[in-house]
Design an enzyme around this catalytic site. Sequence first.
Site, PDB file in Angstrom:
ATOM      1  N   ASP A 117       0.972  -1.253  -0.001  1.00  0.00           N
ATOM      2  CA  ASP A 117      -0.098   0.074   0.080  1.00  0.00           C
ATOM      3  C   ASP A 117       0.922   1.398   0.002  1.00  0.00           C
ATOM      4  OD1 ASP A 117      -2.724   1.036   0.498  1.00  0.00           O
ATOM      5  OD2 ASP A 117      -1.688   2.008   1.838  1.00  0.00           O
ATOM      6  N   ASP A 141      -0.059  -9.521   4.167  1.00  0.00           N
ATOM      7  CA  ASP A 141      -1.455  -9.241   4.607  1.00  0.00           C
ATOM      8  C   ASP A 141      -2.526  -9.658   3.775  1.00  0.00           C
ATOM      9  OD1 ASP A 141      -0.031  -8.729   6.835  1.00  0.00           O
ATOM     10  OD2 ASP A 141      -0.319  -6.579   6.976  1.00  0.00           O
ATOM     11  N   ARG A 176      -1.638 -26.817  28.335  1.00  0.00           N
ATOM     12  CA  ARG A 176      -1.239 -25.373  28.242  1.00  0.00           C
ATOM     13  C   ARG A 176      -2.200 -24.713  27.163  1.00  0.00           C
ATOM     14  NH1 ARG A 176       5.270 -25.729  27.919  1.00  0.00           N
ATOM     15  NH2 ARG A 176       5.621 -25.824  30.016  1.00  0.00           N
ATOM     16  N   MET A 183       1.493 -12.074  11.853  1.00  0.00           N
ATOM     17  CA  MET A 183       1.700 -10.843  11.395  1.00  0.00           C
ATOM     18  C   MET A 183      -0.170 -10.537  10.792  1.00  0.00           C
ATOM     19  SD  MET A 183       4.919  -9.767   9.520  1.00  0.00           S
ATOM     20  CE  MET A 183       6.623  -9.415  10.396  1.00  0.00           C
ATOM     21  N   GLU A 236      -1.306  -9.654  14.951  1.00  0.00           N
ATOM     22  CA  GLU A 236      -0.617  -8.694  15.832  1.00  0.00           C
ATOM     23  C   GLU A 236      -1.510  -7.285  15.748  1.00  0.00           C
ATOM     24  OE1 GLU A 236       3.118  -7.453  13.540  1.00  0.00           O
ATOM     25  OE2 GLU A 236       1.949  -7.080  11.793  1.00  0.00           O
TER      26      GLU A 236
END
Length: 366
Positions: A117, A141, A176, A183, A236
């Site tokens: 972008d 992305d 756990r 990302m 994120e």
Amino acid sequence: MKLRRIGILTAGGDCQGLNAVVRAVAKHALQNNIEVLGFKNGFDGLVRNEFMKLDDDAVSGILTRGGTILGTSNIANPFKYTLPPFGSAKEPKDMSGSVLHNLKANMVDALVTIGGDGTLHMSQQFVDMGVPIVGVPKTIDNDLSATDYTFGFDSALSIATEAVDRIHTTAESHHRVMIIETMGRYAGWIALRSCLAGGGDICLIPEIPYSEEAIAKAIEARQMRGKTFSIIVAAEGAVNEKGEMAVQKTVASSTDPIRLGGISSRIAAMLEKKLDVECRVVVLGHLQRGGTPTAFDRWLSTRFGTEAVDLLLKGKTGYMVALRGTEIVSVPIKEAIAKLKRVDPNGEEVRTALNVGTSFGSAKIG
């Protein structure tokens, strides 16, 4: 427009497939008796007049290599240049005139810019100044609305999915909660698809604000069903119900100054306090950008690169190449940067995740 020499640059973050595009552009251009100059480190090379000649030997063997042989930069904005000796973060300088001068001095007839972008926005500014440019979309992305896929996304997704796969065994063995941070600044495609493909239990993405209470309830619901572990995949850029992101720091000189990071640690601390469960975090970070591109990304990069040269041969500039279905098309750069492509909270992919029991940590959705 008679093409004798073209320039090419790779800007923004690195990713798999950049070299494949460079190779495709160079090989196709050379077959048409067009010289190719590769400007180093994104637009910085155009400001400083630093480049290399891309002949057949220079691009031989780079198809499978990650990164970019040209180098890249996500802070070298010629319109707000902050790098010494020309500018600084406190006093950015407009170096676009130097770019125009160097293009003319090197007799560059047209330019291929490869980036996301930010790179495409700068490319459009130069198009408005009369520079013949064709853009090639690159971002892991996958958030450019004008193309179904950007190259680099498939490779990053493959790495994230493998991480989810591998986390399963240690999560199950130690009972756990494991949180994998991927990302995805403003779009959650990597997190959503790796969660779907890897069988994650909770998915946190920027498009669906999460509630700490809803995340905790989702973990408790799994425990009540006898599940001894849980896997959370968090982009994120995930935001809470107040719209807050986990900001690590800001870099004023960058085209996108916000540096995200820490959402996984924030969620882990919350869950350990609320539920008294043991949590571990895995931050994939730049690991997702590195290494050998997938076959899909090599295929797409090669098609993008050759189509970019075809557009230049036709004199069709100010456009970006794009994938629509299985066809390579061209769209005006202005259209390509008009809006981001984000996950639809009410779309089919989110519904699919909900239908297999995935939670989005939201009281409103799942």
